[in-house]
Design a protein around this motif. Structure first.
Motif, PDB file in Angstrom:
ATOM      1  N   UNK A   1      29.783  65.016  49.233  1.00  0.00           N
ATOM      2  CA  UNK A   1      29.976  66.517  49.418  1.00  0.00           C
ATOM      3  C   UNK A   1      31.415  66.664  50.209  1.00  0.00           C
ATOM      4  N   UNK A   2      31.288  65.716  51.540  1.00  0.00           N
ATOM      5  CA  UNK A   2      32.349  65.689  52.286  1.00  0.00           C
ATOM      6  C   UNK A   2      33.594  65.075  51.687  1.00  0.00           C
ATOM      7  N   UNK A   3      33.337  64.303  50.748  1.00  0.00           N
ATOM      8  CA  UNK A   3      34.736  63.734  50.022  1.00  0.00           C
ATOM      9  C   UNK A   3      35.326  65.189  49.119  1.00  0.00           C
ATOM     10  N   UNK A   4      34.474  65.935  48.417  1.00  0.00           N
ATOM     11  CA  UNK A   4      34.898  66.684  47.577  1.00  0.00           C
ATOM     12  C   UNK A   4      35.559  68.049  48.412  1.00  0.00           C
ATOM     13  N   UNK A   5      34.902  68.185  49.510  1.00  0.00           N
ATOM     14  CA  UNK A   5      35.283  69.346  50.185  1.00  0.00           C
ATOM     15  C   UNK A   5      36.627  69.131  50.858  1.00  0.00           C
ATOM     16  N   UNK A   6      37.074  68.087  51.091  1.00  0.00           N
ATOM     17  CA  UNK A   6      38.222  67.627  51.594  1.00  0.00           C
ATOM     18  C   UNK A   6      39.285  67.570  50.400  1.00  0.00           C
ATOM     19  N   UNK A   7      38.868  66.897  49.184  1.00  0.00           N
ATOM     20  CA  UNK A   7      39.672  67.090  47.872  1.00  0.00           C
ATOM     21  C   UNK A   7      39.883  68.529  47.559  1.00  0.00           C
ATOM     22  N   UNK A   8      38.805  69.603  47.444  1.00  0.00           N
ATOM     23  CA  UNK A   8      39.224  71.051  47.368  1.00  0.00           C
ATOM     24  C   UNK A   8      40.111  71.342  48.680  1.00  0.00           C
ATOM     25  N   UNK A   9      39.903  71.041  49.839  1.00  0.00           N
ATOM     26  CA  UNK A   9      40.931  71.323  50.741  1.00  0.00           C
ATOM     27  C   UNK A   9      42.348  71.247  50.816  1.00  0.00           C
ATOM     28  N   UNK A  10      42.746  70.292  49.810  1.00  0.00           N
ATOM     29  CA  UNK A  10      44.085  69.959  49.593  1.00  0.00           C
ATOM     30  C   UNK A  10      45.084  70.834  49.360  1.00  0.00           C
ATOM     31  N   UNK A  11      44.228  72.148  48.614  1.00  0.00           N
ATOM     32  CA  UNK A  11      45.132  73.146  48.025  1.00  0.00           C
ATOM     33  C   UNK A  11      45.235  74.138  49.234  1.00  0.00           C
ATOM     34  N   UNK A  12      44.209  74.091  49.961  1.00  0.00           N
ATOM     35  CA  UNK A  12      44.275  74.984  51.163  1.00  0.00           C
ATOM     36  C   UNK A  12      45.359  74.460  52.235  1.00  0.00           C
ATOM     37  N   UNK A  13      45.444  72.988  52.345  1.00  0.00           N
ATOM     38  CA  UNK A  13      46.450  72.535  53.241  1.00  0.00           C
ATOM     39  C   UNK A  13      48.101  72.987  52.966  1.00  0.00           C
ATOM     40  N   UNK A  14      48.241  73.138  51.382  1.00  0.00           N
ATOM     41  CA  UNK A  14      49.350  73.372  51.048  1.00  0.00           C
ATOM     42  C   UNK A  14      49.549  74.875  51.337  1.00  0.00           C
ATOM     43  N   UNK A  15      48.427  75.750  51.120  1.00  0.00           N
ATOM     44  CA  UNK A  15      48.563  77.165  51.333  1.00  0.00           C
ATOM     45  C   UNK A  15      48.866  77.178  52.754  1.00  0.00           C
ATOM     46  N   UNK A  16      48.239  76.578  53.607  1.00  0.00           N
ATOM     47  CA  UNK A  16      48.443  76.846  55.061  1.00  0.00           C
ATOM     48  C   UNK A  16      49.821  76.448  55.558  1.00  0.00           C
ATOM     49  N   UNK A  17      50.404  75.699  54.932  1.00  0.00           N
ATOM     50  CA  UNK A  17      51.707  75.260  55.340  1.00  0.00           C
ATOM     51  C   UNK A  17      52.718  76.444  54.742  1.00  0.00           C
TER      52      UNK A  17
ATOM     53  N   UNK B   1      45.821  62.177  51.811  1.00  0.00           N
ATOM     54  CA  UNK B   1      45.203  61.946  53.082  1.00  0.00           C
ATOM     55  C   UNK B   1      43.726  62.374  53.392  1.00  0.00           C
ATOM     56  N   UNK B   2      43.321  63.698  52.979  1.00  0.00           N
ATOM     57  CA  UNK B   2      42.183  64.120  53.029  1.00  0.00           C
ATOM     58  C   UNK B   2      40.798  63.042  52.548  1.00  0.00           C
ATOM     59  N   UNK B   3      41.448  62.805  51.474  1.00  0.00           N
ATOM     60  CA  UNK B   3      40.313  62.246  50.548  1.00  0.00           C
ATOM     61  C   UNK B   3      40.377  60.534  51.039  1.00  0.00           C
ATOM     62  N   UNK B   4      41.352  60.222  51.488  1.00  0.00           N
ATOM     63  CA  UNK B   4      41.384  58.505  52.102  1.00  0.00           C
ATOM     64  C   UNK B   4      40.246  58.162  53.276  1.00  0.00           C
ATOM     65  N   UNK B   5      39.810  59.314  54.199  1.00  0.00           N
ATOM     66  CA  UNK B   5      38.952  58.725  55.031  1.00  0.00           C
ATOM     67  C   UNK B   5      37.409  58.889  54.309  1.00  0.00           C
ATOM     68  N   UNK B   6      37.066  59.970  53.762  1.00  0.00           N
ATOM     69  CA  UNK B   6      35.583  60.038  52.973  1.00  0.00           C
ATOM     70  C   UNK B   6      35.724  58.943  52.041  1.00  0.00           C
ATOM     71  N   UNK B   7      36.727  58.615  51.220  1.00  0.00           N
ATOM     72  CA  UNK B   7      36.647  57.778  50.199  1.00  0.00           C
ATOM     73  C   UNK B   7      36.513  56.355  50.767  1.00  0.00           C
ATOM     74  N   UNK B   8      36.969  56.267  52.045  1.00  0.00           N
ATOM     75  CA  UNK B   8      36.438  54.781  52.688  1.00  0.00           C
ATOM     76  C   UNK B   8      35.155  54.794  53.125  1.00  0.00           C
TER      77      UNK B   8
END
Length: 461
Positions: free
Chosen positions: A295-311, A48-55
């Motif tokens: 940068x935006x793309x990789x920031x959101x890639x890295x943030x995928x772990x943060x999403x799991x941690x947040x939940x 999900x996080x990567x889809x928008x910046x990848x687009x």
């Protein structure tokens, strides 16, 4: 209703089992979540996080072949449009924090109801932004890029792209409540459907139909429309009350206030960086757009772990397990560091090849190295920062994140960006400022996480 409650109990039991199996409560292992549990949440979240910046990377590559001016126009217009998602992160991150605590406490319907209220807020705020954006698109573009071709191109793109504003916010709200109930697969499907179709349409509209830069904006709106419709449908099938509840919306806005101020600090950095790059030269603006999108793309890639941690952190605190929440914080920080190191190595190895994918323009390519190596070196730092940001957001510690981010922007970034503008340092000066901003944030979140004062238990903070 009974079936959903039983499913929620089974999922909660599975999470507890994955944490505690084969480890006594007093051992360090008891405070960790198995990697597969992180991956169950993080891998779909990554999609999900990567889809928008990848687009957007596809969009940048397609528009880049139109020339330097359309690419620079996309850079300026894209930064303005990005304010919608970055300034209003409470619709996703704030909703996740509230929904995760309720889900952890076994109150699933109330967790989904947070998504209903977030969706109402998304529609209301999005409609206001659409109207205001149409009135101010031209002046904003000229303020950022100065009068001329770049500002005209940015204005033309922005006036179309703004019709997606309410849809972007609805998607953010949908992601928020679904992450909170630890369902990251449906958001992945919804976002991939929208962005996948639009990635096909973008080159057709830009080059095949000859619509140029405006074609990319239309493709953006198509993606956002499809995804938003699917999130609307997901609320309908839950069979809960869909009417607006002002008290809940006000509670969300209180958390949102801190997250909006935090986002303002981010955007003060990134908007001023784009403006300084655009005023330095067309080549610098185009190169900054390429590296910034990566940068935006990789920031959101890295943030995928943060999403799991947040939940997981939100659920742990919701059920009163403070020790597990603290253990999760350091576990995800280690994962973020390793992930960031790996990404830095990968992008260092493609420094000569990857920029050429986005544009053949020699002027733009000559400027790229000035930003590229900052971008590479910052990946390990970003991995830890984004991971611990997710932990603190899951705990609802938005006030601290607001203050820390504002201070990092004022002390670390803004002085260097203004020196870069007045002394003509170009991209090297801009990215030195971004590096200072990230290092100060790293120090702040490490100290806060170590203190443990963020780990407040309860279904609602």
């Amino acid at each position: 209703m009974l079936g959903r409650e039983r499913l929620a109990v089974r999922r909660l039991a599975a999470v507890r089992w994955s944490v505690s199996e084969a480890a006594p409560e007093s051992s360090p292992a008891a405070q960790r979540v198995r990697p597969k549990e992180f991956l169950r949440l993080a891998v779909p979240a990554l999609g999900v996080l990567a889809a928008e910046p990848l687009y957007l990377l596809v969009d940048t590559a397609v528009v880049g072949h139109l020339g330097a001016v359309p690419l620079a126009g996309l850079a300026v217009g894209g930064v303005v449009l990005a304010q919608i998602s970055t300034q209003l992160t409470f619709l996703s991150y704030g909703t996740t924090a509230r929904a995760a605590r309720l889900h952890g406490a076994g109150r699933r319907d109330e967790a989904v109801a947070e998504g209903v209220q977030a969706t109402w807020l998304a529609l209301a705020v999005g409609a206001v932004l659409l109207v205001l954006g149409q009135l101010s698109a031209g002046p904003i573009a000229r303020a950022l890029a100065g009068p001329g071709e770049v500002a005209d191109a940015a204005t033309s793109w922005l006036r179309i792209a703004l019709f997606g504003a309410p849809l972007i916010l609805v998607t953010m709200a949908g992601n928020g409540w679904m992450r909170g109930i630890q369902d990251t697969m449906r958001p992945l499907r919804y976002v991939l459907i929208g962005n996948g179709i639009s990635a096909v349409l973008c080159p057709i509209m830009v080059h095949g139909l000859g619509w140029g830069l405006e074609g990319s904006a239309i493709a953006n709106v198509v993606a956002q429309s499809l995804s938003a419709l699917l999130f609307f449908r997901s609320l309908l099938v839950e069979k809960i009350a869909l009417r607006p509840v002002p008290a809940r919306m006000i509670a969300q806005l209180k958390l949102g206030r801190d997250l909006v101020l935090r986002s303002l600090a981010f955007q003060a950095c990134f908007v001023s960086a784009a403006a300084v790059a655009a005023r330095h030269s067309v080549g610098a603006a185009g190169a900054h757009q390429i590296v910034l999108q990566l940068w935006t793309f990789l920031s959101l890639v890295l943030d995928s772990l943060a999403i799991a941690a947040q939940a997981l952190v939100g659920a742990a605190l919701g059920r009163g397990d403070r020790r597990q929440a603290r253990g999760l914080a350091w576990q995800v920080a280690r994962y973020g560091l390793l992930f960031g190191l790996a990404l830095g190595v990968v992008f260092a190895s493609v420094s000569d090849v990857l920029p050429r994918v986005f544009t053949p323009d020699a002027v733009v390519l000559a400027e790229v190295p000035a930003a590229w190596w900052f971008f590479v070196a910052l990946q390990p730092i970003a991995g830890v920062v984004f991971a611990l940001d997710g932990v603190l957001l899951g705990a609802g510690d938005a006030a601290f994140l607001r203050t820390a981010t504002l201070l990092a922007a004022v002390v670390g970034f803004l002085p260097l960006i203004f020196l870069s503008m007045f002394l003509g340092w170009g991209l090297a000066g801009i990215w030195t400022g971004l590096a200072a901003f990230m290092v100060l944030r790293l120090l702040a979140v490490l100290l806060r996480t170590r203190s443990g004062s963020w780990a407040v238990v309860g279904a609602v903070r």
